[in-house]
Design an enzyme around this catalytic site. Structure first.
Site: not given
Ligand code: NAP
Length: 292
Positions: A56, A100, A123
């Site tokens: 990412k 994450q 996200d």
């Protein structure tokens, strides 16, 4: 020769999305004097999570963004993580925050997601983003379902009036996927671990979204001839949740694993980071790259 499904090439479409994101970044640099910054937060050292966060950051940098790497020890507590996230939320130089997941057991993942707040939730994991997305009010999309929608749009797969069957109901994948398909006027069925006769539901679908985490659970012979199969699953040995070979003769379109949904997820995250900076700074990105 028997008929064979055509590939929904996520790798190629992700490159197109990121080319548009790079143009957004150039525009933001002209307007604000700096590129967008994505902060990635990793708790612990799970090898897959280490790889995903690195990928990412690399993608962010490949389009001219700044990335910031924050790593906390596996032994870190929920309050350590909340403190770190709070600092990032307050930091004017940070435009997007990726936590994450999954985080190690013992950490309150929902509390951590909520600490990100709606502004920097690129996200799409907060309750606010989910609600706004579900109501069609422009919240950041959960990146995997958002990426799947972009992929289907890129191949002009018709959705209105089609019966979509989403297998899986997780908060980051199955549930938001169902909401986005509903907004696109599909008739949506959501299946999960308590669903009876999964084969019958899948067999009734014009569009199957596999989002389970069980290798080759969706069998080729279940697929209605001509259906579209999107496989979000990623299991040991680079295997998806659908039996790719078995689906090929029956499906009209199918995503490969890898190279289907995965690259679209990351491209959506990076693109939403640019959009996030645009919103925060008031710099208009209309007409540049993919539109939110
Ligand atoms: P998850 O949180 O474990 O959710 C799995 C879902 O599948 C649950 O809703 C569960 O039902 C359902 N399920 C489990 N066994 C089932 C069965 N036998 N029949 C029907 N449904 C069943 O997983 P997730 O985070 O959504 O991830 C799903 C898959 O997508 C994984 O392979 C993951 O690696 C992959 N993934 C890929 C990306 C990407 O970028 N490509 C991103 C995220 C996730 P219950 O709710 O009843 O337990």
């Amino acid at each position: 020769m028997p008929p064979s499904a055509q590939l929904l090439d996520g790798k190629a479409i992700a490159q197109q999305v990121l080319a548009g994101t790079a143009r957004k970044v150039e525009h933001l640099v002209r307007g604000a004097g700096r590129p967008p910054c994505l902060a990635t937060v990793l708790v612990g050292a799970d090898p897959a999570s280490v790889t995903y966060t690195r990928m990412k950051r690399n993608r962010a940098e490949s389009v001219g963004m700044i990335s910031r790497k924050i790593e906390l020890a596996h032994s870190g507590t929920t309050s350590d993580l909340l403190r770190t996230l709070d600092e990032l939320v307050r930091d004017e130089a940070v435009d997007g925050i990726l936590l994450q997941h999954p985080v190690p057991p013992g950490i309150d993942e929902r509390a951590a997601f909520e600490a990100i707040g709606p502004e920097k939730d690129v996200d799409g994991v907060t309750l606010h983003s989910f609600g706004a997305m579900a109501m069609g009010l422009g919240g950041f999309q959960s990146c995997t379902p958002g990426g799947i929608m972009r992929l289907l749009a890129a191949y002009e797969i018709p959705l209105a009036g089609r019966h979509a069957v989403v297998v899986g109901r997780s908060p980051i994948l199955g549930k938001p996927m169902a909401m986005l398909l509903l907004a696109a006027h599909c008739t949506v069925t959501i299946c999960h671990s308590r669903t009876r006769d999964l084969a019958r539901h899948v067999g009734d679908a014009d569009l199957v979204i596999a989002a389970v985490g069980r290798a080759r659970l969706i069998r080729g012979e279940w697929i209605k001839p001509g259906a579209v199969v999107v496989d979000a699953g990623f299991n040991e040995g680079n295997v998806g949740d659908a039996d790719f070979e078995g689906c090929l003769p029956r499906a009209s379109w199918i995503t490969p694993v890898p190279g289907g949904v995965g690259p679209m997820t990351i491209a959506t995250l990076i693109d939403q980071t640019a959009d996030g900076m645009g919103r925060r700074t008031g710099i208009c990105l209309d007409g540049i790259g993919a539109q939110p």
